[in-house]
Design a protein around this motif. Structure first.
Motif, PDB file in Angstrom:
ATOM      1  N   ALA A 221       2.154  14.829   1.133  1.00 14.08           N
ATOM      2  CA  ALA A 221       2.443  13.393   1.230  1.00 14.08           C
ATOM      3  C   ALA A 221       3.161  12.984  -0.042  1.00 14.08           C
ATOM      4  N   THR A 222       3.841  11.832   0.030  1.00 18.29           N
ATOM      5  CA  THR A 222       4.556  11.315  -1.137  1.00 18.29           C
ATOM      6  C   THR A 222       4.408   9.807  -1.178  1.00 18.29           C
ATOM      7  N   ILE A 223       4.220   9.276  -2.389  1.00 18.45           N
ATOM      8  CA  ILE A 223       4.264   7.831  -2.609  1.00 18.45           C
ATOM      9  C   ILE A 223       5.626   7.493  -3.224  1.00 18.45           C
ATOM     10  N   TYR A 224       6.309   6.543  -2.619  1.00 20.19           N
ATOM     11  CA  TYR A 224       7.583   6.031  -3.132  1.00 20.19           C
ATOM     12  C   TYR A 224       7.367   4.590  -3.603  1.00 20.19           C
ATOM     13  N   THR A 225       7.870   4.268  -4.776  1.00 20.01           N
ATOM     14  CA  THR A 225       7.828   2.895  -5.258  1.00 20.01           C
ATOM     15  C   THR A 225       9.218   2.450  -5.635  1.00 20.01           C
TER      16      THR A 225
END
Length: 229
Positions: A221-225
């Motif tokens: 999974a990846t968090i993008y901000t």
């Protein structure tokens, strides 16, 4: 059953309505519970921004909205989703404010929110760029976007993950939910969804700047901000 592989809104909505009663159980079992940690990380990032008004788009059964509300009890958190069945579950779990909404035509005014989050939902939207532009529209200038979604890991983990994603997960999901096709769709949608640099470019090209990717759990999974321009 109609396939949702083209991200047709009616087909995707029907799919989520059909799995809503077992959605949480399936997610937690099939991820080995690691999805709790992913949402915890996302909620911690949101807390650092100290927003007053948060929109959790594609809120589903409300897990991220609830995690944010626990960390920011003073904030006004709205959970929006196009599946009324999923929102009913979110309300039963304690999400106080919910709205049935199409992500491409949000029923909110310009610059209404300080933060927009979307966990495991952008991937299912019919037009990723248009959805991002609509998120930017409802955000204050300088407001924050957080996207949490699945990605394909690199390196030695990739073959094993793909085997689990395409061969194991749909069969296990069929036992838990009775809907194997929904999880065949999940695997296909993860493969097609941009990640890493491709996703940060997509975000920066649709109303945002300074997009950053933070891989989780080896890149599963990846968090993008990003910040609204």
């Amino acid at each position: 059953m109609e396939t949702a592989s083209t991200r047709d809104p009616a087909a995707v909505r029907a799919m989520f309505d059909s799995i809503a009663p077992r959605y949480d159980v399936a997610n937690h079992l099939l991820s080995g519970g690691i999805d709790f940690w992913w949402r915890h990380r996302a909620a911690e990032m949101v807390r650092a921004w100290q927003p007053q008004c948060v929109l959790d788009l594609a809120t589903g059964s409300g897990d991220l909205a609830l995690a944010i509300a626990r960390k920011l009890p003073q904030a006004d958190v709205t959970g929006a989703d196009f599946s009324a069945e999923m929102l009913a579950i979110a309300r039963r779990k304690g999400v106080a404010k919910t709205v049935v909404a199409d992500a491409l035509q949000l029923p909110f005014g310009d610059r209404e929110f300080d933060v927009v989050t979307v966990a495991f939902g952008l991937r299912n939207m019919a037009d990723w760029g248009a959805a991002l532009r609509e998120m930017a529209r409802v955000l204050e200038v300088g407001g924050h976007l957080l996207v949490l979604d699945f990605s394909i890991p690199a390196g030695t983990l990739r073959p094993a993950y793909r085997f689990y994603l395409h061969r194991c997960l749909p069969l296990l999901a069929a036992v838990v939910t009775g809907h194997k096709n929904a999880y065949d769709y999940l695997a296909a949608s993860i493969e097609k969804f941009p990640s890493g640099g491709a996703m940060t470019e997509l975000i920066d090209g649709n109303g945002f700047s300074s997009a950053r990717a933070r891989p989780l759990s080896g890149g599963i999974a990846t968090i993008y901000t990003a910040t609204k321009r």
